[in-house]
Scaffold this motif. Structure first.
Motif, PDB file in Angstrom:
ATOM      1  N   UNK A  84      37.200  31.469  44.712  1.00 32.12           N
ATOM      2  CA  UNK A  84      37.315  29.982  45.050  1.00 32.12           C
ATOM      3  C   UNK A  84      36.065  29.275  45.254  1.00 32.12           C
ATOM      4  N   UNK A  85      35.061  29.652  45.790  1.00 30.17           N
ATOM      5  CA  UNK A  85      33.773  28.944  45.830  1.00 30.17           C
ATOM      6  C   UNK A  85      33.041  28.611  44.279  1.00 30.17           C
ATOM      7  N   UNK A  86      33.028  29.520  43.725  1.00 30.17           N
ATOM      8  CA  UNK A  86      32.486  29.445  42.188  1.00 30.17           C
ATOM      9  C   UNK A  86      33.146  28.509  41.535  1.00 30.17           C
ATOM     10  N   UNK A  87      34.499  28.591  41.560  1.00 33.01           N
ATOM     11  CA  UNK A  87      35.318  27.691  40.614  1.00 33.01           C
ATOM     12  C   UNK A  87      35.318  26.328  41.292  1.00 33.01           C
ATOM     13  N   UNK A  88      35.250  26.113  42.542  1.00 35.55           N
ATOM     14  CA  UNK A  88      35.190  24.438  43.257  1.00 35.55           C
ATOM     15  C   UNK A  88      33.658  24.103  42.821  1.00 35.55           C
TER      16      UNK A  88
END
Length: 110
Positions: A84-88
């Motif tokens: 989630x953090x990488x995508x965001x």
């Protein structure tokens, strides 16, 4: 046997009760509306309840951050959170994914 009192004698006799009434009035006034009186006590009670709510909110936020911190532990990172953090943060998507934009009100909870 009636005694006739002069004005001076009446004033002398009335001085002590008058002082007592004045002192009692002074303390009564400050007991009700002084800086630590009843009115101030009610205001302090309202302030205390607001501050207790703020403390409770802060404790809830701290607990949420603590849970998130545990998930971000470098020794064992939660794969879903990392994804989630990488995508965001990097705006990355997989080739077979479709991006559906959501209104701001719905995405504010993320």
């Amino acid at each position: 046997m009636a005694m006739k009192l002069t004005l001076q004698e009446m004033m002398t006799r009335a001085a002590l009760p008058a002082v007592c009434v004045a002192v009692a009035s002074y303390f009564s006034f400050h007991a009700v509306s002084g800086p630590t009186g009843y009115v101030a006590w009610r205001e302090y009670k309202v302030q205390r309840s607001k501050l207790q709510q703020a403390v409770q909110t802060s404790e809830e936020q701290q607990a949420a951050l603590q849970r998130r911190l545990v998930l971000l532990d470098p020794r064992h990172v939660d794969p879903d959170l990392a994804d989630e953090l990488v995508r965001r943060n990097l705006d990355l998507v997989k080739p077979d994914e479709v991006i559906v934009p959501l209104p701001q009100a719905q995405s504010a909870g993320n």
